[in-house]
Design a protein around this motif. Sequence first.
Motif, PDB file in Angstrom:
ATOM      1  N   ASP A 182      40.404  15.005  21.562  1.00  0.00           N
ATOM      2  CA  ASP A 182      41.937  15.287  21.557  1.00  0.00           C
ATOM      3  C   ASP A 182      42.349  15.694  23.075  1.00  0.00           C
ATOM      4  O   ASP A 182      41.420  15.831  24.029  1.00  0.00           O
ATOM      5  N   MET A 195      43.814  17.935  24.192  1.00  0.00           N
ATOM      6  CA  MET A 195      43.422  19.426  24.877  1.00  0.00           C
ATOM      7  C   MET A 195      42.227  19.454  25.461  1.00  0.00           C
ATOM      8  O   MET A 195      42.004  19.994  26.453  1.00  0.00           O
ATOM      9  N   GLN A 196      41.149  18.742  24.570  1.00  0.00           N
ATOM     10  CA  GLN A 196      39.810  18.896  24.835  1.00  0.00           C
ATOM     11  C   GLN A 196      39.574  17.781  26.312  1.00  0.00           C
ATOM     12  O   GLN A 196      39.040  18.201  27.421  1.00  0.00           O
ATOM     13  N   LEU A 218      41.261  19.959  29.087  1.00  0.00           N
ATOM     14  CA  LEU A 218      40.083  21.161  29.514  1.00  0.00           C
ATOM     15  C   LEU A 218      39.222  20.598  30.522  1.00  0.00           C
ATOM     16  O   LEU A 218      38.798  21.151  31.699  1.00  0.00           O
ATOM     17  N   THR A 233      40.403  20.209  33.935  1.00  0.00           N
ATOM     18  CA  THR A 233      40.543  21.260  34.701  1.00  0.00           C
ATOM     19  C   THR A 233      39.277  21.649  35.354  1.00  0.00           C
ATOM     20  O   THR A 233      39.360  22.425  36.355  1.00  0.00           O
ATOM     21  N   TYR A 236      42.182  27.865  32.925  1.00  0.00           N
ATOM     22  CA  TYR A 236      43.301  27.330  32.387  1.00  0.00           C
ATOM     23  C   TYR A 236      43.041  27.819  30.767  1.00  0.00           C
ATOM     24  O   TYR A 236      41.727  27.369  30.275  1.00  0.00           O
ATOM     25  N   PHE A 246      44.367  27.072  27.056  1.00  0.00           N
ATOM     26  CA  PHE A 246      45.411  26.372  26.243  1.00  0.00           C
ATOM     27  C   PHE A 246      45.722  26.973  25.075  1.00  0.00           C
ATOM     28  O   PHE A 246      45.434  28.126  24.744  1.00  0.00           O
ATOM     29  N   GLN A 247      46.835  26.468  24.514  1.00  0.00           N
ATOM     30  CA  GLN A 247      47.519  26.940  23.155  1.00  0.00           C
ATOM     31  C   GLN A 247      46.434  27.370  22.254  1.00  0.00           C
ATOM     32  O   GLN A 247      46.470  28.133  21.183  1.00  0.00           O
ATOM     33  N   ALA A 248      45.244  26.452  22.145  1.00  0.00           N
ATOM     34  CA  ALA A 248      44.343  26.395  21.056  1.00  0.00           C
ATOM     35  C   ALA A 248      43.013  26.960  21.924  1.00  0.00           C
ATOM     36  O   ALA A 248      42.996  26.543  23.046  1.00  0.00           O
ATOM     37  N   VAL A 301      40.227  25.404  21.923  1.00  0.00           N
ATOM     38  CA  VAL A 301      39.478  24.317  22.451  1.00  0.00           C
ATOM     39  C   VAL A 301      38.004  24.552  22.665  1.00  0.00           C
ATOM     40  O   VAL A 301      37.522  24.108  23.725  1.00  0.00           O
TER      41      VAL A 301
END
Lengths: 309, 286, 275
Positions: free
Chosen positions: B179, B181-182, B185, B188, C100, C102-104, C106
């Motif tokens: 997803d 967000m992954q 991640l 980053t 960083y 995140f909101q979740a 992850v």
Amino acid sequence: MNGMALGTMACTTACILGLLARLLIGTSWALPLALLALAASIWASVRLARQNDRLSMIASPVIFGLTILWAWEMLVVGLHVPFILLPPPSAIALALVTHFGELANDFDQTVLHAVLAGYAIGCGGGFLIALAIDRSLFLQRGLTPLANMISAMPIIGIAPIAIEWFGFDWPSKAAVVVLMTIFPMLVNTRAGLQQTNPMEQDLMRSYGAGYIHTLIKLRLPAALPMIFNALKLNTTLAMIGAIVAEFFGTPTRGMGFRISVEAARMNLDIVWATIAIAALAGSSSFALIGWAERRITSWHPSFHTRSLS
Amino acid sequence: MTRIFPLATVMLALIIVWYAGAYVLNAPQAINLMDPDGPHNFWAVVQAAWNMDRPVLPTPGQIATNLAASIFGNPLFSPRNFLLQTAYTAETAVTGLAGGVVLGIFLAIGIVHSRVLDRSLMPWVITSQTIPILAIAPMVVVALGNIGLTGLVPKAAIVGYLSFFPVTVGMVKGLRSPDAMQMDLMRTYNTKKMSLFVKLRWPVAMAFLFPSLRVAASLSVTGAIVAELPTGAQVGLGARLLAGSYYGQTMMMWGALVLASLLALALIGMVRLGEFWLCQQRGGRL
Amino acid sequence: MNEQTLREPAPRNASIPNDNVIVAENLNIMFDTNDHPISALQDVNLNVQRGDFISLIGPSGCGKTTLLRAIADLTPVTSGHLRVNGMSPHTAREARAYGYVFQAPVLLPWRTVLRNVTLPLEIAGMAKSDRIACARENLALVGLKDFSMKFPWQLSGGMQQRVSIARALSFKPSLLLMDEPFGALDEITRDSLNVHLHDLWRRTGMTTIFVTHSIPEAVFLSTRIVVMSARPGRILRVIESDLPMPRSLGIRDTAAFTALAHDLREALRDGHSYD
């Protein structure tokens, strides 16, 4: 828009170069022209792949496909590939025209009889069985793993037995199609009917809706995407089932019969023509069901994400 | 228990219906064949119907006995031994499956990493499946036979062609399933494409690979059987089916069908085993 | 507004002059949507010094996450000037200058807690024994030393988020970016994690930028609170907090805390007034 214009230009160039090369086959001009045309066509599809509009989305695979067809023609003719290995597309097109009567007859036998009858009975039967066992958890638990297991087996092998039972003509092929399509429909409808969450069911209960109402207003609509999946999967299965079943024996008409007989006679252009028809029939019914699905289940999230990405 | 009991009940019911069906379908012929001087009571007819040489519907017991006789009554390398025929079909299925899976994975990797391939190749990968691929089988065998490729290769090619698709589709979906967000991640961490693939895309895709492999495994047996049809009915379960059909050998057809089904289940079982192993490695979840 | 945000360094940091971790000047970020471009951030000026704990607070859509993502080089800047540790955000990301959260959480479900924390170090190419030692150290920092061989799904939501904080600490970054890290947790877990985070920040002295919706959380944790408003995303006010350090949950009952929370609520209300 610039990329679009360039892509179109490249396409046109490729077409002209391609036609020239085809006409000049056998002369020393053919190969460089052919390569140029190929390069132009590949460049065009790369260009178009970077565009995001609707036209490019369609144009890119079309150009890619045409490139393949054209490269196929050039390679087969230019490199003198034996006809028996791979006939050129032009020969296949010719076979489609010259053997039209035969091919139409085969289509009638296989698609309009065996496939249609088998598909209708199989899909309808699977759906009805799923509804019938809906209220019995016991039957669901017993039948679903069995249906899954049977779907995974080579059902096509039942074809010779079906011939023993239902004779050589199309009913035995339809029987194979029924067996191939009934289990995916049963399993998918079952899974679809379980798509609703407890909150939605509680909502229906709070309206005082009974079993039938909940089924019609909530659970069947929620099951539609899964049912459509089965309908789509089953078009392919039905075509395969009917054609392959004919390999085991059939009266002297039918697409499977045509393929096996003409392949043995080395008339590969007719074989390819039959396959082209099968592909067209398969993909157009797939598209038809896809269209119906979009019309009926446009609310489903899978269509929203697709339009966004 | 709540899973086994209903399944067992349904299976039992199925077997009872099967035996009843065998009686109903075979009885008319059985009565004709019976010794006119012998007893004609119900039980005698049942006995006769369940033990015919060429029944319309053989009983499960008959099929099992017949298979056992073929497997244990013949030398292992006799063509009459069903086990040998199963081994031929398994060889085709496994070779083709391996090729198809490798091809399917590579295609998926290409499609996921190249927009050009995605846009131009993916629609054709999908269109290729609306073609009844198995229908090409006789032609592939004939065409490849003409350039000197006979035996295993053309058959495995058919199986490979059949089994690459579910793998490609599943893996394209799987490799794309990380997803947003992954992906952020990994960004980053300034992750390069190769690391992104090894650390994120590939492991995520495993949950999609195994269901695809199950489909491919099931297709591979069907493919192997169909691929054995046009070779002039030489070896394999497909050839046994066709021979049984030509000569009206009902028991041969049923035996081949049952063994083919068992082969498919065995292949799927092996995929499940691999899935189970990976699941264990990941602490119980895939 | 400019005077407020481009002000001189706070007295606390006066000993290290010109130590600007983040400098944003006239920062604008636009998003292309189907119909028209939307301004996510407009004329943002912000100056973050070493050791600051900055909270970004504001209504949904005020661009606080966008600002954080721009700093992390996850969202491109449309115009204006943005420096992270004196570098462009892109260079800073390549130098792995920040962690960083995140909101979740992850967390990758197929990796154990320990291997989730070593993931960034694996990607950076650190030797196995080093990265395991480093990960164990960070897990100890967030109080999860004994859970390293568990899988993420065997942990509670709060523990998962602590793992993700430990992971963000992998490169020993001088800058920690947190995007509503405790938003999905219940109030009680959130309180205890706030205390954890405060202690961690005190011990490491890491510059932290923290996006939140919660007024008590912002007041409890921050040295400065940046109040933002939506459509377009702008900075309304920057509120200094001079609550004493170290802080414990008890501080929330003090008059100073309540007054600051009140100020903050007023500022947020101002941002909403023209809606």
